[in-house]
Design a protein around this motif. Structure first.
Motif, PDB file in Angstrom:
ATOM      1  N   GLN A 246     -12.156  23.360  -2.672  1.00 14.92           N
ATOM      2  CA  GLN A 246     -12.358  22.620  -1.431  1.00 14.92           C
ATOM      3  C   GLN A 246     -13.753  22.003  -1.362  1.00 14.92           C
ATOM      4  OE1 GLN A 246     -11.310  25.439   1.675  1.00 14.92           O
ATOM      5  NE2 GLN A 246      -9.260  24.573   1.828  1.00 14.92           N
ATOM      6  N   PHE A 247     -14.765  22.728  -1.826  1.00 14.15           N
ATOM      7  CA  PHE A 247     -16.102  22.142  -1.811  1.00 14.15           C
ATOM      8  C   PHE A 247     -16.156  20.914  -2.704  1.00 14.15           C
ATOM      9  CE2 PHE A 247     -20.439  21.680  -3.443  1.00 14.15           C
ATOM     10  CZ  PHE A 247     -21.121  21.531  -2.237  1.00 14.15           C
ATOM     11  N   SER A 248     -15.509  21.003  -3.863  1.00 15.62           N
ATOM     12  CA  SER A 248     -15.462  19.858  -4.769  1.00 15.62           C
ATOM     13  C   SER A 248     -14.766  18.681  -4.108  1.00 15.62           C
ATOM     14  CB  SER A 248     -14.735  20.252  -6.061  1.00 15.62           C
ATOM     15  OG  SER A 248     -15.357  21.364  -6.665  1.00 15.62           O
ATOM     16  N   PHE A 249     -13.662  18.959  -3.420  1.00 20.78           N
ATOM     17  CA  PHE A 249     -12.944  17.889  -2.725  1.00 20.78           C
ATOM     18  C   PHE A 249     -13.794  17.297  -1.611  1.00 20.78           C
ATOM     19  CE2 PHE A 249     -10.548  16.822   1.118  1.00 20.78           C
ATOM     20  CZ  PHE A 249      -9.841  15.716   0.656  1.00 20.78           C
ATOM     21  N   LEU A 250     -14.454  18.148  -0.841  1.00 20.04           N
ATOM     22  CA  LEU A 250     -15.256  17.671   0.282  1.00 20.04           C
ATOM     23  C   LEU A 250     -16.423  16.818  -0.188  1.00 20.04           C
ATOM     24  CD1 LEU A 250     -15.299  20.937   2.419  1.00 20.04           C
ATOM     25  CD2 LEU A 250     -14.067  18.833   2.941  1.00 20.04           C
ATOM     26  N   LEU A 251     -16.957  17.122  -1.372  1.00 12.58           N
ATOM     27  CA  LEU A 251     -18.075  16.339  -1.892  1.00 12.58           C
ATOM     28  C   LEU A 251     -17.601  15.030  -2.501  1.00 12.58           C
ATOM     29  CD1 LEU A 251     -21.119  16.220  -2.475  1.00 12.58           C
ATOM     30  CD2 LEU A 251     -20.675  17.404  -4.623  1.00 12.58           C
ATOM     31  N   ALA A 252     -16.496  15.078  -3.224  1.00 11.23           N
ATOM     32  CA  ALA A 252     -16.058  13.904  -3.983  1.00 11.23           C
ATOM     33  C   ALA A 252     -14.942  13.115  -3.318  1.00 11.23           C
ATOM     34  CB  ALA A 252     -15.590  14.337  -5.378  1.00 11.23           C
ATOM     35  N   GLY A 253     -14.223  13.736  -2.402  1.00  6.31           N
ATOM     36  CA  GLY A 253     -13.026  13.090  -1.877  1.00  6.31           C
ATOM     37  C   GLY A 253     -13.105  12.625  -0.449  1.00  6.31           C
ATOM     38  N   ALA A 254     -14.313  12.378   0.037  1.00  2.00           N
ATOM     39  CA  ALA A 254     -14.472  11.998   1.443  1.00  2.00           C
ATOM     40  C   ALA A 254     -14.604  10.489   1.623  1.00  2.00           C
ATOM     41  CB  ALA A 254     -15.690  12.705   2.031  1.00  2.00           C
ATOM     42  N   ILE A 255     -14.063   9.706   0.691  1.00  4.89           N
ATOM     43  CA  ILE A 255     -14.231   8.251   0.745  1.00  4.89           C
ATOM     44  C   ILE A 255     -13.667   7.681   2.038  1.00  4.89           C
ATOM     45  CG2 ILE A 255     -13.619   6.074  -0.366  1.00  4.89           C
ATOM     46  CD1 ILE A 255     -13.570   7.499  -3.012  1.00  4.89           C
ATOM     47  N   ILE A 256     -12.444   8.100   2.406  1.00  9.70           N
ATOM     48  CA  ILE A 256     -11.800   7.542   3.592  1.00  9.70           C
ATOM     49  C   ILE A 256     -12.567   7.934   4.852  1.00  9.70           C
ATOM     50  CG2 ILE A 256      -9.689   7.541   4.966  1.00  9.70           C
ATOM     51  CD1 ILE A 256      -8.115   7.948   2.418  1.00  9.70           C
ATOM     52  N   ILE A 257     -12.960   9.199   4.948  1.00 13.96           N
ATOM     53  CA  ILE A 257     -13.689   9.655   6.133  1.00 13.96           C
ATOM     54  C   ILE A 257     -15.028   8.936   6.242  1.00 13.96           C
ATOM     55  CG2 ILE A 257     -14.796  11.644   7.232  1.00 13.96           C
ATOM     56  CD1 ILE A 257     -11.760  11.622   7.405  1.00 13.96           C
ATOM     57  N   GLU A 258     -15.714   8.738   5.128  1.00 17.71           N
ATOM     58  CA  GLU A 258     -16.992   8.023   5.161  1.00 17.71           C
ATOM     59  C   GLU A 258     -16.797   6.581   5.609  1.00 17.71           C
ATOM     60  OE1 GLU A 258     -19.399  10.563   1.695  1.00 17.71           O
ATOM     61  OE2 GLU A 258     -18.934   8.439   1.400  1.00 17.71           O
ATOM     62  N   ASN A 259     -15.689   5.996   5.265  1.00 22.52           N
ATOM     63  CA  ASN A 259     -15.423   4.630   5.712  1.00 22.52           C
ATOM     64  C   ASN A 259     -15.033   4.588   7.191  1.00 22.52           C
ATOM     65  OD1 ASN A 259     -15.354   2.327   3.511  1.00 22.52           O
ATOM     66  ND2 ASN A 259     -14.715   4.209   2.481  1.00 22.52           N
ATOM     67  N   VAL A 260     -14.302   5.596   7.656  1.00 21.68           N
ATOM     68  CA  VAL A 260     -13.932   5.643   9.077  1.00 21.68           C
ATOM     69  C   VAL A 260     -15.179   5.747   9.948  1.00 21.68           C
ATOM     70  CG1 VAL A 260     -12.788   7.024  10.855  1.00 21.68           C
ATOM     71  CG2 VAL A 260     -11.627   6.587   8.687  1.00 21.68           C
ATOM     72  N   PHE A 261     -16.141   6.558   9.520  1.00 20.99           N
ATOM     73  CA  PHE A 261     -17.347   6.799  10.319  1.00 20.99           C
ATOM     74  C   PHE A 261     -18.553   5.978   9.831  1.00 20.99           C
ATOM     75  CE2 PHE A 261     -14.816  10.615  11.134  1.00 20.99           C
ATOM     76  CZ  PHE A 261     -14.954  10.735  12.506  1.00 20.99           C
ATOM     77  N   PHE A 262     -18.328   5.053   8.904  1.00 25.93           N
ATOM     78  CA  PHE A 262     -19.390   4.165   8.414  1.00 25.93           C
ATOM     79  C   PHE A 262     -20.592   4.969   7.896  1.00 25.93           C
ATOM     80  CE2 PHE A 262     -17.143   1.899  11.814  1.00 25.93           C
ATOM     81  CZ  PHE A 262     -16.644   0.824  11.076  1.00 25.93           C
ATOM     82  N   LEU A 263     -20.304   6.010   7.126  1.00 19.75           N
ATOM     83  CA  LEU A 263     -21.367   6.834   6.551  1.00 19.75           C
ATOM     84  C   LEU A 263     -21.680   6.343   5.144  1.00 19.75           C
ATOM     85  CD1 LEU A 263     -20.150  10.386   7.617  1.00 19.75           C
ATOM     86  CD2 LEU A 263     -21.962   9.036   8.664  1.00 19.75           C
ATOM     87  N   PRO A 264     -22.928   6.022   4.856  1.00 17.37           N
ATOM     88  CA  PRO A 264     -23.295   5.531   3.518  1.00 17.37           C
ATOM     89  C   PRO A 264     -23.462   6.673   2.524  1.00 17.37           C
ATOM     90  CG  PRO A 264     -25.223   5.534   4.944  1.00 17.37           C
ATOM     91  CD  PRO A 264     -24.067   5.974   5.801  1.00 17.37           C
ATOM     92  N   GLY A 265     -22.363   7.331   2.191  1.00 20.58           N
ATOM     93  CA  GLY A 265     -22.397   8.460   1.271  1.00 20.58           C
ATOM     94  C   GLY A 265     -21.932   8.086  -0.126  1.00 20.58           C
ATOM     95  N   LEU A 266     -21.730   9.093  -0.959  1.00 24.29           N
ATOM     96  CA  LEU A 266     -21.325   8.857  -2.348  1.00 24.29           C
ATOM     97  C   LEU A 266     -19.949   8.219  -2.438  1.00 24.29           C
ATOM     98  CD1 LEU A 266     -22.477  12.070  -4.263  1.00 24.29           C
ATOM     99  CD2 LEU A 266     -23.430   9.768  -4.414  1.00 24.29           C
TER     100      LEU A 266
END
Length: 315
Positions: A246-266
């Motif tokens: 889950q930690f691996s997913f949360l670090l690498a798989g948050a593309i959609i959530i980062e786009n929903v909240f306009f977060l400039p993450g990885l």
């Protein structure tokens, strides 16, 4: 314990080498030339050739692979084709958002899942247990991006307790930045907490059915004492596996959530780099994420031997 650690370290290194080969040569077969993409369809062949030479794209794939891996070992992730700045600097800017977000979401996941899973396991077959299982099934079924948009609608637009998106930066203060990450973290955490709670319940039920638990109860231990002293620790091995994944997913798989909240993450960085054909950024960031996944699994393996010393002599 030392032999076990050495063997796991060797496995980690082999995994990293194989992953680097797969990542690099998979991107090599992707259609499109980065130099042509950067210069546009009207660029002259001489200009494209000069840019390819400047970017090192005129070298053979194996030469570029060796140069890339050598740089990774030395901490040099290369220079972005698009931004013309070191990839390490771009990643560092994005990592200060993605890493706290993943850690925040994982902490919420554990804080929700452990009590819920234990509570359901100790009330097997009751209305409470059935209700928890139904709620966790719903949490798994609902897409996290839909839940994220629902939270924006309720808590940002209607109640105005949180901002709808964006990140103010850590310079604005810890609590201001933490507040900006709260809705994204909850959106990521609830589906993962549903999964972890079900695993926790199932693992604990299997442990509670063991003979040594019945023996402990027969010797006079209360149900709570047997749970805390014997069952809980032995039920943690499958739970640790899920936490690592889950930690691996949360670090690498948050593309959609980062786009929903306009977060400039990885996640957004990789998405943008793919659309811009910035291959060196994609390769380096994906390799960094793979390293994080493999390292987390390595630490989980070491945690296994701490939770259950019997495993040290089996590997």
């Amino acid at each position: 314990m030392l032999r076990y650690t050495v063997l796991r370290t060797g496995s980690l290194l082999i995994s990293l080498i194989v992953a680097s080969l797969v990542i690099f040569f998979t991107l090599e077969v992707v259609p499109g030339d980065p130099a042509s993409f950067m210069l546009g369809i009207n660029a002259q062949p001489e200009t494209i050739a000069a840019l390819r030479e400047e970017l090192g794209l005129n070298l053979s794939p194996w030469a570029r692979y060796v140069g890339w891996v050598t740089g990774l070992v030395q901490g040099d992730l290369g220079v972005s084709y698009t931004y013309r700045t070191p990839v390490a600097e771009i990643v560092a800017e994005r990592l200060v958002i993605s890493l706290p977000l993943a850690g925040y979401a994982l902490a919420l996941t554990i804080l929700i899942a452990f009590p819920v899973g234990i509570w359901a396991a100790t009330r097997r077959g009751s209305v409470a247990d059935i209700s928890v299982m139904g709620a966790t099934q719903l949490g798994i079924a609902i897409p996290n991006f839909w839940f994220a948009m629902l939270m924006v609608l309720v808590f940002a637009i209607n109640l105005r307790w949180f901002s709808a998106g964006g990140f103010p930066g850590w310079d604005e203060g810890f609590w201001v930045s933490k507040k900006a990450l709260t809705l994204p973290a909850i959106s990521l955490a609830l589906p993962q907490a549903s999964i972890l709670a079900r695993v926790m319940r199932s693992s604990l039920l299997d442990t509670l059915d063991q003979d040594y638990i019945r023996t402990a109860r027969a010797k006079g231990l209360t149900k709570g004492q047997a749970l805390r002293g014997h069952a809980l620790r032995n039920a943690l091995i499958p739970v640790l596996t899920i936490i690592g994944l889950q930690f691996s997913f949360l670090l690498a798989g948050a593309i959609i959530i980062e786009n929903v909240f306009f977060l400039p993450g990885l996640g957004r960085l990789v998405f943008q780099a793919i659309s811009q054909r910035d291959l060196i950024v994609v390769e380096s960031v994906v390799m960094l994420l793979v390293f994080a996944v493999i390292m987390v699994n390595f630490l989980v393996d070491l945690a296994y031997s701490w939770v259950d010393p019997r495993l040290r002599g089996r590997r």
